[in-house]
Design an enzyme around this catalytic site. Structure first.
Site, PDB file in Angstrom:
ATOM      1  N   HIS A  55      17.031  21.363 102.452  1.00 31.55           N
ATOM      2  CA  HIS A  55      17.243  20.011 102.990  1.00 31.55           C
ATOM      3  C   HIS A  55      16.574  19.830 104.353  1.00 31.55           C
ATOM      4  CE1 HIS A  55      20.454  16.603 103.300  1.00 31.55           C
ATOM      5  NE2 HIS A  55      19.360  16.276 103.970  1.00 31.55           N
ATOM      6  N   ASP A 285      19.471  20.140 107.099  1.00 37.84           N
ATOM      7  CA  ASP A 285      19.366  18.685 107.270  1.00 37.84           C
ATOM      8  C   ASP A 285      18.536  18.382 108.523  1.00 37.84           C
ATOM      9  OD1 ASP A 285      19.540  16.030 106.794  1.00 37.84           O
ATOM     10  OD2 ASP A 285      21.645  15.797 107.358  1.00 37.84           O
TER      11      ASP A 285
HETATM   12  O1  DOR Z   1      21.806  11.822 110.419  1.00 39.86           O
HETATM   13  C1  DOR Z   1      21.038  11.771 109.479  1.00 39.86           C
HETATM   14  N1  DOR Z   1      19.713  11.705 109.660  1.00 39.86           N
HETATM   15  N2  DOR Z   1      21.528  11.775 108.249  1.00 39.86           N
HETATM   16  C2  DOR Z   1      20.760  11.553 107.166  1.00 39.86           C
HETATM   17  O2  DOR Z   1      21.254  11.561 106.068  1.00 39.86           O
HETATM   18  C3  DOR Z   1      19.316  11.263 107.323  1.00 39.86           C
HETATM   19  C4  DOR Z   1      18.821  11.853 108.573  1.00 39.86           C
HETATM   20  C5  DOR Z   1      17.448  11.384 108.946  1.00 39.86           C
HETATM   21  O3  DOR Z   1      16.572  11.326 108.086  1.00 39.86           O
HETATM   22  O4  DOR Z   1      17.247  11.085 110.129  1.00 39.86           O
HETATM   23 ZN    ZN Z   2      19.370  14.652 105.182  1.00 37.39          ZN
HETATM   24 ZN    ZN Z   3      22.116  12.955 104.274  1.00 38.52          ZN
END
Ligand code: DOR
Ligand code: ZN
Ligand code: ZN
Length: 417
Positions: A55, A285
């Site tokens: 991710h 993430d």
């Molecule tokens: O905080 C976040 N930023 N959550 C997400 O799901 C997407 C991500 C982003 O792409 O900046």
């Molecule tokens: Zn994400």
């Molecule tokens: Zn997300």
């Protein structure tokens, strides 16, 4: 044998001294002594399978001032991550075959690590036309960076079975849009109030009709969410920020992320569940935004925290300190993501890709934003202990040597027809 790498490598739950023989990018032999045209002796350093970050958001194309594939994959490499799966909320978003193939063309030859791409689920999208070319499909149940949203259960019920029929995984951003508040936010606590835990739980609950299917719940932000996801037979990812940060810390806009950082107690419970071995995968993430982006007023600043370059190094430091077992780390960062997404990676075994990472336990240091590759230039983990990668072999190519990049952008797209 083209290449032999020697050291203490991890296999079947233990470290053993020996040689790994490599030909054409794959591991072809494991033995105490092997002879190769090229021999890399890593002495007493440990060798692990390269980790797979399921991710990341590399912002390429469209927002390359925040990150691009060259910069993002460099950060990955320094951390010991040899494969990344990139999310579709780029510009334009990846939601049809044409957009997907365009993004592939843009990225080709510009990654230092292997990669796979996600496509976004959107109403009426043509899933079969993309399936063979993607790591999986992303479902955004709640809005966040990029605004690609599917929040209608009937639409979800039309889309998901097509993904499962195509043999692919749906990775879900599980936050219920209808449960989000819109009050003005000044700090992470306000952000948390607007995006309550019940919203995450309810989004997961709404996926109950797909019990036991290939659903992966991204960035679970609480132990309850993790438990509910597992009770439905779904896999889970956790991020370092939900494990180590909470909304009561003085983080300002840097602590703005979706799903939000929770209260201290929730964070501690999540960390406990993680330490008890309950999480399936670690996914950073990695959501890079520049310092300028993050120095805006809280309410208007974008959500997201960079993490591909720090997650594995911080967990390696925990291993080094004896707070996490090496086996657990390898399971969550290497073996499970490889199995989940169907990659011949994540273990040191004959027939698997020769993605190897060595760490030198004598070179622990603190995370320092100034020394992190990647474009965002900040981290909420400044000063935390970390162990960065020392040497990396990617598909048999030497990419990192003594902690410094020495390779070329030879990373391959690992999902293609
Ligand atoms: O905080 C976040 N930023 N959550 C997400 O799901 C997407 C991500 C982003 O792409 O900046
Ligand atoms: Zn994400
Ligand atoms: Zn997300």
């Amino acid at each position: 044998m083209e290449l032999v790498v020697e050291g203490r490598y991890y296999r079947h739950g233990e470290l053993r001294q020996g040689c790994i023989g490599i030909e054409e990018g794959r591991i072809v032999a494991l033995d105490r002594i092997l002879k190769g045209e090229m021999h890399i002796d890593l002495g007493s350093r440990i060798i692990l399978p390269g980790s797979i970050d399921p991710h990341v958001h590399f912002r390429d194309p469209g927002m390359t001032e925040k990150e691009d594939f060259l910069s993002g994959s460099t950060a990955a490499l320094y951390a010991g991550v040899t494969t990344v799966l990139d999310m579709p909320n780029t510009k334009p978003p990846v939601k049809d075959r044409e957009g997907l193939m365009d993004k592939k063309r843009v990225i080709r030859g510009r990654s230092f690590v292997d990669y796979g791409l996600f496509a976004a689920l959107t109403p009426g999208c043509d899933i079969p036309s993309m399936a063979a070319e993607v790591a999986g499909f992303k479902l955004f149940m709640g809005s966040t960076t990029g605004k690609i949203l599917v929040d209608d259960d009937r639409e979800i019920a039309r889309l998901l079975p097509q993904v499962f029929n195509a043999g692919k995984v749906v990775s879900v951003h599980a936050e219920d849009e209808s449960m989000m508040g819109s009050n003005v936010e000044r700090d992470p606590m306000d952000h948390l109030r607007n995006r309550p835990l019940e919203g995450e739980l309810n989004a997961i609950r709404r996926l109950s009709p797909f019990r036991g299917q290939d659903v992966n719940i991204c960035h679970v932000s609480s132990a309850q969410s993790m438990e509910m996801a597992h009770s439905l037979g779904f896999s889970t990812e956790v991020t370092a920020h939900h494990l180590f940060l909470h909304a009561g810390m003085v983080l300002g806009p840097r602590g703005k992320v979706n799903p939000p950082l929770r209260e201290k107690k929730a964070q501690e419970d999540l960390l406990d569940a993680f330490m008890d071995g309950k999480a399936d995968m670690i996914g950073s993430d990695h959501a890079p935004h520049t310092l300028t982006d993050k120095e805006q007023e809280f309410h208007s600043c974008p959500s997201g925290i960079p993490g591909v370059g720090t997650t594995v190094p911080m967990l390696m430091a925990m291993v080094k300190r004896g707070h996490l077992s090496l086996g657990e780390l390898v399971r969550m960062a290497c073996e499970n993501p490889a199995k989940r997404f169907g990659l011949k990676k994540g273990v040191i075994e004959v027939g698997y890709d020769a993605d190897l990472v060595s760490f030198d336990g004598r070179r622990m240091r603190e995370v320092d934003a100034k020394r992190l590759p990647g474009k965002s230039g900040w981290t909420p983990f400044q000063g935390r202990e970390a162990l960065f990668a020392d040497t990396i072999i990617l598909g048999g190519e030497l990419q990192l040597r003594k902690g410094e990049l020495c390779g070329e952008p030879v990373g391959r797209d690992v999902f293609h027809a």
